[in-house]
Design a protein around this motif. Structure first.
Motif, PDB file in Angstrom:
ATOM      1  N   PRO A 122       0.820  -1.229   0.000  1.00  0.00           N
ATOM      2  CA  PRO A 122       0.000   0.000   0.000  1.00  0.00           C
ATOM      3  C   PRO A 122       0.846   1.269   0.000  1.00  0.00           C
ATOM      4  CG  PRO A 122      -0.851  -1.579   1.585  1.00  0.00           C
ATOM      5  CD  PRO A 122       0.470  -2.112   1.125  1.00  0.00           C
ATOM      6  N   PHE A 123       1.984   1.249   0.680  1.00  0.00           N
ATOM      7  CA  PHE A 123       2.876   2.405   0.694  1.00  0.00           C
ATOM      8  C   PHE A 123       3.377   2.718  -0.709  1.00  0.00           C
ATOM      9  CE2 PHE A 123       7.276   3.948   0.825  1.00  0.00           C
ATOM     10  CZ  PHE A 123       7.147   5.100   1.592  1.00  0.00           C
ATOM     11  N   LEU A 124       3.748   1.686  -1.467  1.00  0.00           N
ATOM     12  CA  LEU A 124       4.262   1.894  -2.818  1.00  0.00           C
ATOM     13  C   LEU A 124       3.207   2.465  -3.756  1.00  0.00           C
ATOM     14  CD1 LEU A 124       6.339  -1.392  -3.356  1.00  0.00           C
ATOM     15  CD2 LEU A 124       7.232   0.901  -2.858  1.00  0.00           C
ATOM     16  N   ASP A 125       1.952   2.113  -3.506  1.00  0.00           N
ATOM     17  CA  ASP A 125       0.878   2.523  -4.411  1.00  0.00           C
ATOM     18  C   ASP A 125       0.822   4.037  -4.600  1.00  0.00           C
ATOM     19  OD1 ASP A 125       0.234  -0.147  -4.545  1.00  0.00           O
ATOM     20  OD2 ASP A 125      -1.574   0.009  -3.298  1.00  0.00           O
ATOM     21  N   GLN A 126       1.125   4.798  -3.556  1.00  0.00           N
ATOM     22  CA  GLN A 126       0.984   6.258  -3.630  1.00  0.00           C
ATOM     23  C   GLN A 126       1.966   6.889  -4.618  1.00  0.00           C
ATOM     24  OE1 GLN A 126       2.505   8.397  -0.040  1.00  0.00           O
ATOM     25  NE2 GLN A 126       3.241   6.362   0.601  1.00  0.00           N
ATOM     26  N   PHE A 127       3.027   6.155  -4.983  1.00  0.00           N
ATOM     27  CA  PHE A 127       4.033   6.705  -5.890  1.00  0.00           C
ATOM     28  C   PHE A 127       3.709   6.447  -7.357  1.00  0.00           C
ATOM     29  CE2 PHE A 127       6.074   6.060  -1.824  1.00  0.00           C
ATOM     30  CZ  PHE A 127       6.752   7.250  -1.633  1.00  0.00           C
ATOM     31  N   HIS A 128       2.777   5.547  -7.634  1.00  0.00           N
ATOM     32  CA  HIS A 128       2.367   5.237  -9.009  1.00  0.00           C
ATOM     33  C   HIS A 128       3.570   4.907  -9.888  1.00  0.00           C
ATOM     34  CE1 HIS A 128      -1.632   6.609  -7.864  1.00  0.00           C
ATOM     35  NE2 HIS A 128      -1.093   7.729  -7.426  1.00  0.00           N
ATOM     36  N   MET A 129       4.428   4.021  -9.382  1.00  0.00           N
ATOM     37  CA  MET A 129       5.657   3.663 -10.084  1.00  0.00           C
ATOM     38  C   MET A 129       5.687   2.179 -10.440  1.00  0.00           C
ATOM     39  SD  MET A 129       8.412   5.933  -7.873  1.00  0.00           S
ATOM     40  CE  MET A 129       9.847   5.373  -8.796  1.00  0.00           C
ATOM     41  N   GLU A 130       4.489   1.603 -10.687  1.00  0.00           N
ATOM     42  CA  GLU A 130       4.446   0.171 -10.970  1.00  0.00           C
ATOM     43  C   GLU A 130       5.164  -0.205 -12.258  1.00  0.00           C
ATOM     44  OE1 GLU A 130       0.172   1.846 -11.492  1.00  0.00           O
ATOM     45  OE2 GLU A 130       1.875   2.078 -10.120  1.00  0.00           O
ATOM     46  N   GLU A 131       5.419   0.774 -13.149  1.00  0.00           N
ATOM     47  CA  GLU A 131       6.187   0.492 -14.365  1.00  0.00           C
ATOM     48  C   GLU A 131       7.690   0.448 -14.098  1.00  0.00           C
ATOM     49  OE1 GLU A 131       5.722  -0.407 -17.592  1.00  0.00           O
ATOM     50  OE2 GLU A 131       3.695  -0.855 -16.945  1.00  0.00           O
ATOM     51  N   GLN A 132       8.105   0.855 -12.909  1.00  0.00           N
ATOM     52  CA  GLN A 132       9.528   0.851 -12.558  1.00  0.00           C
ATOM     53  C   GLN A 132       9.887  -0.189 -11.508  1.00  0.00           C
ATOM     54  OE1 GLN A 132       9.829   5.523 -12.190  1.00  0.00           O
ATOM     55  NE2 GLN A 132      11.882   4.652 -12.072  1.00  0.00           N
ATOM     56  N   ILE A 133       8.925  -0.593 -10.689  1.00  0.00           N
ATOM     57  CA  ILE A 133       9.221  -1.392  -9.506  1.00  0.00           C
ATOM     58  C   ILE A 133       9.116  -2.881  -9.803  1.00  0.00           C
ATOM     59  CG2 ILE A 133       8.375  -2.008  -7.204  1.00  0.00           C
ATOM     60  CD1 ILE A 133       7.657   0.960  -6.824  1.00  0.00           C
ATOM     61  N   LEU A 134      10.143  -3.603  -9.402  1.00  0.00           N
ATOM     62  CA  LEU A 134      10.213  -5.055  -9.530  1.00  0.00           C
ATOM     63  C   LEU A 134      10.393  -5.652  -8.142  1.00  0.00           C
ATOM     64  CD1 LEU A 134      10.673  -7.754 -11.067  1.00  0.00           C
ATOM     65  CD2 LEU A 134      13.075  -7.079 -11.302  1.00  0.00           C
ATOM     66  N   LEU A 135       9.523  -6.594  -7.781  1.00  0.00           N
ATOM     67  CA  LEU A 135       9.599  -7.249  -6.483  1.00  0.00           C
ATOM     68  C   LEU A 135      10.094  -8.684  -6.641  1.00  0.00           C
ATOM     69  CD1 LEU A 135       6.185  -6.080  -4.974  1.00  0.00           C
ATOM     70  CD2 LEU A 135       8.446  -5.077  -4.559  1.00  0.00           C
ATOM     71  N   LYS A 136      10.836  -9.148  -5.649  1.00  0.00           N
ATOM     72  CA  LYS A 136      11.271 -10.541  -5.596  1.00  0.00           C
ATOM     73  C   LYS A 136      11.042 -11.072  -4.189  1.00  0.00           C
ATOM     74  CE  LYS A 136      15.506  -9.911  -6.939  1.00  0.00           C
ATOM     75  NZ  LYS A 136      16.912 -10.236  -7.257  1.00  0.00           N
ATOM     76  N   SER A 137      11.011 -12.401  -4.077  1.00  0.00           N
ATOM     77  CA  SER A 137      10.920 -13.020  -2.754  1.00  0.00           C
ATOM     78  C   SER A 137      11.228 -14.494  -2.880  1.00  0.00           C
ATOM     79  CB  SER A 137       9.508 -12.850  -2.163  1.00  0.00           C
ATOM     80  OG  SER A 137       8.596 -13.764  -2.759  1.00  0.00           O
ATOM     81  N   PRO A 138      11.579 -15.140  -1.761  1.00  0.00           N
ATOM     82  CA  PRO A 138      11.573 -16.608  -1.741  1.00  0.00           C
ATOM     83  C   PRO A 138      10.153 -17.102  -1.981  1.00  0.00           C
ATOM     84  CG  PRO A 138      12.705 -15.700   0.185  1.00  0.00           C
ATOM     85  CD  PRO A 138      11.994 -14.565  -0.475  1.00  0.00           C
ATOM     86  N   VAL A 139      10.029 -18.347  -2.391  1.00  0.00           N
ATOM     87  CA  VAL A 139       8.702 -18.926  -2.663  1.00  0.00           C
ATOM     88  C   VAL A 139       8.098 -19.388  -1.338  1.00  0.00           C
ATOM     89  CG1 VAL A 139       7.425 -20.710  -3.906  1.00  0.00           C
ATOM     90  CG2 VAL A 139       9.388 -19.576  -4.985  1.00  0.00           C
ATOM     91  N   GLN A 140       7.275 -18.534  -0.772  1.00  0.00           N
ATOM     92  CA  GLN A 140       6.617 -18.826   0.500  1.00  0.00           C
ATOM     93  C   GLN A 140       5.174 -18.354   0.389  1.00  0.00           C
ATOM     94  OE1 GLN A 140       8.936 -18.106   4.090  1.00  0.00           O
ATOM     95  NE2 GLN A 140       7.117 -17.300   5.126  1.00  0.00           N
TER      96      GLN A 140
END
Length: 277
Positions: free
Chosen positions: A131-149
């Motif tokens: 939700p914090f990231l949403d306010q920046f409207h940068m979904e075309e720049q942001i890439l998320l990663k994580s372990p498979v959990q």
């Protein structure tokens, strides 16, 4: 695939992801100056580590490095924002400098544009980070990663803004676990191969991923003598023995993105490859 990423891959044989930015001398890892240096070293992707203070603010820092970088014995994740804001960095010579730990919002606002941002080590905070990231409207720049959990994937699957996502996979069975989620914006996989016998070192496994129209992220970074992220093909081998002993093999394996601590040298090799095509 993200529009910016697609455009970059149309112009480059692979993308360069810079581990914690480029730090040397008085410029410290995971800071805005380090990310400026990485951009000037031809980075396509900035790899950024995240922590959350006990009162909910997000900072750019890789926990576990408090003693080396901040002269602190306590984990930064146990500190309040006021405590974190009071700390000063130690530079690469061990000298105390005036630079403070950057807040994530300042990094996002500084690098709004056409650079890709891999927000790493953030998965344990996705309940409030997404939700914090949403306010920046940068979904075309942001890439998320994580372990498979499942706990991480559940949050990502339910979140309305579909950030680009790449799981960190060690075993092939993890691919199916991720693919079971229908509402995740899966664009690729970060593959880990601790040895040449690892499943994700095998050409057929990599090809299977590519046939799903997914990208491949491979780590060339060398953390220490004991940890191997892609067998023994890494930055150290590439620099000491020559690119053919590291980066060349990673490229031949099909990497679309290579994470490195040496972006300028890797870019020199990338330009050499382009000039011979």
């Amino acid at each position: 695939m993200m529009k910016i990423m697609k455009e970059k891959l149309n112009n480059q044989p692979f993308l360069i992801a810079v581990h914690r930015g480029s730090s040397m001398g008085n410029i410290i890892e995971n800071t805005i100056p380090a990310f400026y240096a990485a951009v000037q070293s031809h980075a396509d992707i900035l790899e950024i580590d995240i922590i959350r203070s006990i009162d909910g603010d997000f900072y750019v820092f890789h926990d576990g490095n408090e003693k080396r970088l901040l002269g602190q014995d306590h984990n930064i994740k146990t500190m309040s924002s006021n405590e974190i804001d009071s700390l000063c960095y130690r530079n690469n010579n061990g000298s105390v400098v005036s630079y403070k730990v950057d807040k994530l919002e300042n990094v996002l606002n500084t690098f709004r544009g056409d650079i890709l941002l891999n927000i790493d080590r953030s998965w344990e905070y996705w309940d409030t980070l997404l939700p914090f990231l949403d306010q920046f409207h940068m979904e075309e720049q942001i890439l998320l990663k994580s372990p498979v959990q499942n706990s991480y994937l559940d949050l990502l699957n339910a979140h309305p803004v579909k950030y680009a996502y790449m799981p960190i996979v060690i075993e092939p069975a993890e691919i199916e676990r991720v693919e079971a989620y229908e509402n995740i914006n899966l664009i690729g996989m970060e593959i880990i191969a601790v040895s040449q016998e690892s499943p994700f070192f095998q050409n057929e496994t990599i090809q299977m991923i590519k046939e799903k129209d997914l990208l491949i992220w491979i780590n060339a970074i060398k953390l220490d003598d004991d940890h191997f992220l892609f067998a023994d093909y890494d930055d150290d081998a590439s620099i000491i023995k020559g690119p053919e002993c590291g980066w060349k093999k990673i490229i031949e394996k099909g990497a679309d993105m290579i994470q490195t601590d040496w972006p300028s040298l890797l870019n020199n090799y990338r330009e050499k490859i382009k000039s011979t095509r």
